[in-house]
Design a protein around this motif. Sequence first.
Motif, PDB file in Angstrom:
ATOM      1  N   SER A  74       0.831  -1.209   0.000  1.00 24.93           N
ATOM      2  CA  SER A  74       0.000   0.000   0.000  1.00 24.93           C
ATOM      3  C   SER A  74       0.868   1.263   0.000  1.00 24.93           C
ATOM      4  N   GLN A  75       1.999   1.240   0.717  1.00 20.63           N
ATOM      5  CA  GLN A  75       2.912   2.385   0.672  1.00 20.63           C
ATOM      6  C   GLN A  75       3.473   2.571  -0.732  1.00 20.63           C
ATOM      7  N   TRP A  78       0.796   4.134  -2.986  1.00 17.82           N
ATOM      8  CA  TRP A  78       0.654   5.571  -2.782  1.00 17.82           C
ATOM      9  C   TRP A  78       1.823   6.340  -3.382  1.00 17.82           C
TER      10      TRP A  78
END
Length: 147
Positions: A74-75, A78
């Motif tokens: 998820s990092q 983003w």
Amino acid sequence: MIVIVAAMAAGAISGMWIMATASKGPLSPVLPEDGRGATVVGGLAAGGLAGILVPVILLSVVKPDSRGDRATPSQAAWRLIGVGMITAYLAVISLIVAQLGWILPMTATIAIAIPLIGLSWIPAGILTTSDRFQDSRLGRLLPKSRQ
């Protein structure tokens, strides 16, 4: 390291090609003939920046850094969205700088486009990655994220 440099070169070349063909096709009514060089400079910057950052972000998911931490998917997602936003920002800036072609010759437009486009992404890049600068002097000047 060779993979990252090759990805940067491939990104820069593909970005130049995309902006050069777009300026002759769908963007031709908007761009003056002398401003097409600025779109090529913008494509070079956007493609090169994306070409170097995307492999680094994807490698950060697989390979741990010096502290032994790996980025979560998820990092990484983003961060990839941030790279896409900066790339779109550079494309818009190159179209704005290309409008100088209505009043300036092509060589002057390109000479103005190189520093304007080349340096315009730095504030956006710092703001999207401000978590890396929290411990530095520069990070003390930036607003802290609320969590």
